[in-house]
Scaffold this active site. Structure first.
Site, mmCIF file in Angstrom:
data_model
loop_
_atom_site.group_PDB
_atom_site.id
_atom_site.type_symbol
_atom_site.label_atom_id
_atom_site.label_comp_id
_atom_site.label_asym_id
_atom_site.label_seq_id
_atom_site.Cartn_x
_atom_site.Cartn_y
_atom_site.Cartn_z
ATOM 1 N N LYS A 9 -74.203 33.984 32.900
ATOM 2 C CA LYS A 9 -75.600 33.794 32.509
ATOM 3 C C LYS A 9 -76.332 35.133 32.399
ATOM 4 O O LYS A 9 -75.800 36.175 32.797
ATOM 5 C CB LYS A 9 -76.281 32.875 33.538
ATOM 6 C CG LYS A 9 -75.676 31.456 33.616
ATOM 7 C CD LYS A 9 -76.435 30.599 34.633
ATOM 8 C CE LYS A 9 -75.701 29.316 34.981
ATOM 9 N NZ LYS A 9 -76.424 28.543 36.032
ATOM 10 N N TYR A 49 -77.313 21.562 28.587
ATOM 11 C CA TYR A 49 -77.816 20.959 29.827
ATOM 12 C C TYR A 49 -78.401 19.571 29.583
ATOM 13 O O TYR A 49 -79.387 19.196 30.216
ATOM 14 C CB TYR A 49 -78.867 21.866 30.465
ATOM 15 C CG TYR A 49 -78.293 23.085 31.169
ATOM 16 C CD1 TYR A 49 -77.413 22.948 32.253
ATOM 17 C CD2 TYR A 49 -78.633 24.374 30.769
ATOM 18 C CE1 TYR A 49 -76.901 24.049 32.909
ATOM 19 C CE2 TYR A 49 -78.117 25.492 31.426
ATOM 20 C CZ TYR A 49 -77.253 25.321 32.497
ATOM 21 O OH TYR A 49 -76.742 26.421 33.152
ATOM 22 N N ASN A 112 -77.844 32.048 39.404
ATOM 23 C CA ASN A 112 -76.593 31.998 40.179
ATOM 24 C C ASN A 112 -75.393 32.443 39.349
ATOM 25 O O ASN A 112 -74.265 32.039 39.613
ATOM 26 C CB ASN A 112 -76.414 30.597 40.769
ATOM 27 C CG ASN A 112 -76.386 29.516 39.696
ATOM 28 O OD1 ASN A 112 -76.445 29.810 38.506
ATOM 29 N ND2 ASN A 112 -76.265 28.272 40.113
ATOM 30 N N HIS A 115 -71.757 29.575 35.096
ATOM 31 C CA HIS A 115 -71.628 28.133 34.909
ATOM 32 C C HIS A 115 -70.162 27.823 34.675
ATOM 33 O O HIS A 115 -69.485 28.578 33.978
ATOM 34 C CB HIS A 115 -72.425 27.653 33.690
ATOM 35 C CG HIS A 115 -71.990 26.304 33.198
ATOM 36 N ND1 HIS A 115 -72.417 25.141 33.775
ATOM 37 C CD2 HIS A 115 -71.107 25.950 32.220
ATOM 38 C CE1 HIS A 115 -71.828 24.117 33.162
ATOM 39 N NE2 HIS A 115 -71.026 24.583 32.218
ATOM 40 N N GLU A 126 -68.627 20.671 26.132
ATOM 41 C CA GLU A 126 -69.272 21.992 26.125
ATOM 42 C C GLU A 126 -68.548 22.966 25.193
ATOM 43 O O GLU A 126 -69.196 23.759 24.500
ATOM 44 C CB GLU A 126 -69.334 22.539 27.552
ATOM 45 C CG GLU A 126 -70.265 21.701 28.437
ATOM 46 C CD GLU A 126 -70.165 22.043 29.915
ATOM 47 O OE1 GLU A 126 -69.420 22.973 30.282
ATOM 48 O OE2 GLU A 126 -70.834 21.355 30.723
HETATM 49 P P1 ATP Z 1 -73.327 24.880 36.710
HETATM 50 O O1 ATP Z 1 -73.408 23.507 36.066
HETATM 51 O O2 ATP Z 1 -74.252 25.887 36.078
HETATM 52 O O3 ATP Z 1 -71.936 25.375 36.950
HETATM 53 P P2 ATP Z 1 -73.721 23.565 39.130
HETATM 54 O O4 ATP Z 1 -72.853 22.496 38.571
HETATM 55 O O5 ATP Z 1 -73.371 24.194 40.411
HETATM 56 O O6 ATP Z 1 -73.902 24.736 38.143
HETATM 57 P P3 ATP Z 1 -75.962 21.871 38.408
HETATM 58 O O7 ATP Z 1 -76.432 20.919 39.416
HETATM 59 O O8 ATP Z 1 -75.172 21.375 37.231
HETATM 60 O O9 ATP Z 1 -75.205 23.044 39.179
HETATM 61 O O10 ATP Z 1 -77.215 22.669 37.873
HETATM 62 C C1 ATP Z 1 -77.120 23.457 36.721
HETATM 63 C C2 ATP Z 1 -77.864 24.754 36.923
HETATM 64 O O11 ATP Z 1 -79.239 24.464 37.107
HETATM 65 C C3 ATP Z 1 -77.468 25.524 38.178
HETATM 66 O O12 ATP Z 1 -76.343 26.361 37.964
HETATM 67 C C4 ATP Z 1 -78.716 26.331 38.461
HETATM 68 O O13 ATP Z 1 -78.770 27.485 37.623
HETATM 69 C C5 ATP Z 1 -79.813 25.368 38.046
HETATM 70 N N1 ATP Z 1 -80.326 24.574 39.168
HETATM 71 C C6 ATP Z 1 -79.742 23.485 39.707
HETATM 72 N N2 ATP Z 1 -80.480 22.976 40.710
HETATM 73 C C7 ATP Z 1 -81.569 23.767 40.773
HETATM 74 C C8 ATP Z 1 -82.735 23.782 41.590
HETATM 75 N N3 ATP Z 1 -82.938 22.859 42.542
HETATM 76 N N4 ATP Z 1 -83.627 24.760 41.386
HETATM 77 C C9 ATP Z 1 -83.451 25.687 40.412
HETATM 78 N N5 ATP Z 1 -82.387 25.731 39.611
HETATM 79 C C10 ATP Z 1 -81.463 24.787 39.785
#
Ligand code: ATP
Length: 134
Positions: A9, A49, A112, A115, A126
């Site tokens: 990212k 997303y 973070n 992805h 995707e």
């Molecule tokens: P990714 O899908 O990006 O690998 P993940 O599966 O660990 O990450 P998801 O729950 O799918 O997490 O959320 C997608 C992305 O949305 C996260 O990687 C993070 O960047 C963001 N995100 C998720 N939860 C939160 C939150 N509570 N606050 C802010 N950002 C969030």
């Protein structure tokens, strides 16, 4: 062998961690089969997303992922989906285990770094968004 879609990212690019993060996937034994550096618009973010577009955290997430260039890639290898998610660590960098990409390099729940697709079905969906010719 299977494939997964990974995003480095915009925080990874801004912080100069593309090489560090990519090295971890390669050192593990995964192979890069496609890679692109680009800045996406909101419509690509919304497609990627789609399961989050109605959530409260999505508008700032969309602003973040469209804020600058990112690197999208397809990695291939044994159990690529699960292996990438193990290497990435928990979503919240503050809670992610040491030794994981997020655990070692991120202190944020949103920024973070990476992805990884969460299933082989998600990976297929995707990959079609990011690499329609693959
Ligand atoms: P990714 O899908 O990006 O690998 P993940 O599966 O660990 O990450 P998801 O729950 O799918 O997490 O959320 C997608 C992305 O949305 C996260 O990687 C993070 O960047 C963001 N995100 C998720 N939860 C939160 C939150 N509570 N606050 C802010 N950002 C969030």
């Amino acid at each position: 062998t299977s494939r997964t879609l990974v995003l480095l990212k915009p925080d990874t690019v801004r912080r100069g961690l593309v090489g560090e993060v990519l090295s971890r996937y390669e050192a593990k034994g995964l192979t890069v089969v496609a890679m692109q550096h680009r800045t996406i618009d909101a419509s690509i973010a919304d497609q990627h997303y789609v399961e989050h577009v109605e959530k409260a955290f999505y508008p700032p997430l969309r602003d973040f992922v469209t804020s600058g260039p990112l690197v999208s890639l397809v990695l291939e290898g044994e159990h690529a989906v699960e292996v990438v998610r193990t290497l990435n660590g928990a979503t919240d960098g503050r809670a992610a285990a040491p030794g994981t990409i997020r655990g070692d390099l991120s202190l944020s729940n949103r920024e973070n770094l990476v992805h990884g697709s969460d299933s082989s079905e998600s990976a297929a969906r995707e990959i079609a968004i990011w690499f329609p010719d693959l």
